[in-house]
Design a protein around this motif. Structure first.
Motif, PDB file in Angstrom:
ATOM      1  N   MET A   1      -7.036   2.857   5.335  1.00  0.00           N
ATOM      2  CA  MET A   1      -6.843   3.095   3.878  1.00  0.00           C
ATOM      3  C   MET A   1      -7.371   4.553   3.134  1.00  0.00           C
ATOM      4  O   MET A   1      -8.471   4.999   4.002  1.00  0.00           O
ATOM      5  CB  MET A   1      -8.160   1.593   3.034  1.00  0.00           C
ATOM      6  CG  MET A   1      -7.031   0.219   3.089  1.00  0.00           C
ATOM      7  SD  MET A   1      -8.601  -0.701   2.399  1.00  0.00           S
ATOM      8  CE  MET A   1      -7.276  -1.884   1.722  1.00  0.00           C
ATOM      9  N   ASN A   2      -6.669   4.657   1.962  1.00  0.00           N
ATOM     10  CA  ASN A   2      -7.310   5.757   0.971  1.00  0.00           C
ATOM     11  C   ASN A   2      -7.969   5.840   0.095  1.00  0.00           C
ATOM     12  O   ASN A   2      -9.167   6.009  -0.158  1.00  0.00           O
ATOM     13  CB  ASN A   2      -5.968   6.487   1.321  1.00  0.00           C
ATOM     14  CG  ASN A   2      -5.937   7.642   0.295  1.00  0.00           C
ATOM     15  OD1 ASN A   2      -7.817   8.458   0.442  1.00  0.00           O
ATOM     16  ND2 ASN A   2      -5.165   9.237  -0.073  1.00  0.00           N
ATOM     17  N   CYS A   3      -6.986   4.925  -1.024  1.00  0.00           N
ATOM     18  CA  CYS A   3      -7.784   4.744  -2.453  1.00  0.00           C
ATOM     19  C   CYS A   3      -8.323   3.423  -2.874  1.00  0.00           C
ATOM     20  O   CYS A   3      -9.335   2.841  -3.362  1.00  0.00           O
ATOM     21  CB  CYS A   3      -6.134   4.982  -3.476  1.00  0.00           C
ATOM     22  SG  CYS A   3      -5.198   4.265  -3.540  1.00  0.00           S
ATOM     23  N   CYS A   4      -7.892   2.439  -1.605  1.00  0.00           N
ATOM     24  CA  CYS A   4      -8.317   1.058  -1.562  1.00  0.00           C
ATOM     25  C   CYS A   4      -7.478   0.308  -3.121  1.00  0.00           C
ATOM     26  O   CYS A   4      -8.284  -0.341  -3.314  1.00  0.00           O
ATOM     27  CB  CYS A   4      -9.576   0.869  -1.909  1.00  0.00           C
ATOM     28  SG  CYS A   4     -10.219   1.367   0.175  1.00  0.00           S
ATOM     29  N   ARG A   5      -6.559   1.312  -3.684  1.00  0.00           N
ATOM     30  CA  ARG A   5      -6.503   0.613  -5.262  1.00  0.00           C
ATOM     31  C   ARG A   5      -5.456  -0.613  -4.126  1.00  0.00           C
ATOM     32  O   ARG A   5      -5.223  -1.864  -5.235  1.00  0.00           O
ATOM     33  CB  ARG A   5      -5.812   1.280  -6.258  1.00  0.00           C
ATOM     34  CG  ARG A   5      -6.565   1.847  -6.945  1.00  0.00           C
ATOM     35  CD  ARG A   5      -5.188   2.705  -7.684  1.00  0.00           C
ATOM     36  NE  ARG A   5      -6.392   4.328  -7.744  1.00  0.00           N
ATOM     37  CZ  ARG A   5      -5.579   5.232  -8.201  1.00  0.00           C
ATOM     38  NH1 ARG A   5      -4.443   5.622  -8.014  1.00  0.00           N
ATOM     39  NH2 ARG A   5      -6.053   6.209  -8.648  1.00  0.00           N
ATOM     40  N   CYS A   6      -4.863  -0.734  -3.708  1.00  0.00           N
ATOM     41  CA  CYS A   6      -4.347  -2.017  -2.791  1.00  0.00           C
ATOM     42  C   CYS A   6      -4.613  -3.095  -2.639  1.00  0.00           C
ATOM     43  O   CYS A   6      -4.627  -3.964  -2.078  1.00  0.00           O
ATOM     44  CB  CYS A   6      -3.099  -1.507  -2.097  1.00  0.00           C
ATOM     45  SG  CYS A   6      -3.858  -1.174  -0.489  1.00  0.00           S
TER      46      CYS A   6
ATOM     47  N   CYS B   1       0.813  -1.244   0.129  1.00  0.00           N
ATOM     48  CA  CYS B   1       0.190   0.069  -0.090  1.00  0.00           C
ATOM     49  C   CYS B   1       0.687   1.357   0.406  1.00  0.00           C
ATOM     50  O   CYS B   1       1.596   1.321   1.437  1.00  0.00           O
ATOM     51  CB  CYS B   1      -0.660   0.501   1.108  1.00  0.00           C
ATOM     52  SG  CYS B   1      -1.670   1.523   1.329  1.00  0.00           S
ATOM     53  N   SER B   2       0.844   1.900  -1.195  1.00  0.00           N
ATOM     54  CA  SER B   2       1.893   3.358  -1.466  1.00  0.00           C
ATOM     55  C   SER B   2       1.196   4.508  -0.628  1.00  0.00           C
ATOM     56  O   SER B   2       1.797   5.040   0.113  1.00  0.00           O
ATOM     57  CB  SER B   2       1.879   3.046  -2.298  1.00  0.00           C
ATOM     58  OG  SER B   2       0.653   3.579  -3.268  1.00  0.00           O
ATOM     59  N   CYS B   3      -0.349   3.885  -0.285  1.00  0.00           N
ATOM     60  CA  CYS B   3      -0.980   5.602   0.454  1.00  0.00           C
ATOM     61  C   CYS B   3      -0.332   4.981   1.463  1.00  0.00           C
ATOM     62  O   CYS B   3      -0.210   6.248   2.878  1.00  0.00           O
ATOM     63  CB  CYS B   3      -2.409   5.362  -0.009  1.00  0.00           C
ATOM     64  SG  CYS B   3      -3.137   5.875  -1.173  1.00  0.00           S
TER      65      CYS B   3
HETATM   66  S1  FES Z   1      -2.952   1.525  -2.139  1.00  0.00           S
HETATM   67 FE1  FES Z   1      -3.380   1.623  -0.549  1.00  0.00          FE
HETATM   68  S2  FES Z   1      -5.077   2.940   0.004  1.00  0.00           S
HETATM   69 FE2  FES Z   1      -4.135   3.978  -1.490  1.00  0.00          FE
END
Ligand code: FES
Length: 110
Positions: free
Chosen positions: A43-48, A4-6
């Motif tokens: 979590m921010n964008c949830c892409r992970c 997770c980069s966020c």
């Molecule tokens: S990459 Fe994990 S929340 Fe955005």
């Protein structure tokens, strides 16, 4: 590897969190939300999320091989996670179908 980069969470962080969660409370499911909360992250964008789920499954596999956690608790948690994932996929498919069957606004007026 960063998962997770966020929130800057690595696969190692997730592996340790899953181990601690499963050791402390076998009834608790190590969903991405539970793992992130355990790590005091949000979590921010949830892409992970898909990669986080795959990493959680891999961590559970490694735990099962190391026999540090009851294999029955791991199997039960895995079955519940699979049911949650199947429900999510069905919901997503239903929403996609509803969106695809929607008529454009110009056709509705006629
Ligand atoms: S990459 Fe994990 S929340 Fe955005």
């Amino acid at each position: 590897m960063i998962i997770c980069s966020c929130a800057v969470i690595s696969d190692r962080d997730i592996e340790i969190a899953v181990s601690e969660i499963m050791s402390a409370s076998p009834g608790l499911l190590p969903t991405p939300g539970v793992v992130f909360r355990h790590l005091n992250k949000k979590m921010n964008c949830c892409r992970c999320a898909p990669v986080a789920v795959a990493t959680i499954y891999a961590a559970m596999d490694r735990l099962a091989q190391s026999t540090r956690v009851c294999p029955f608790a791991l199997a039960e948690a895995r079955a519940k996670l699979i049911r949650i994932e199947e429900r999510r996929e069905r919901r997503e498919r239903r929403l996609n179908d509803a969106y695809a069957n929607r008529k454009p606004s110009s056709m509705r007026a006629a």
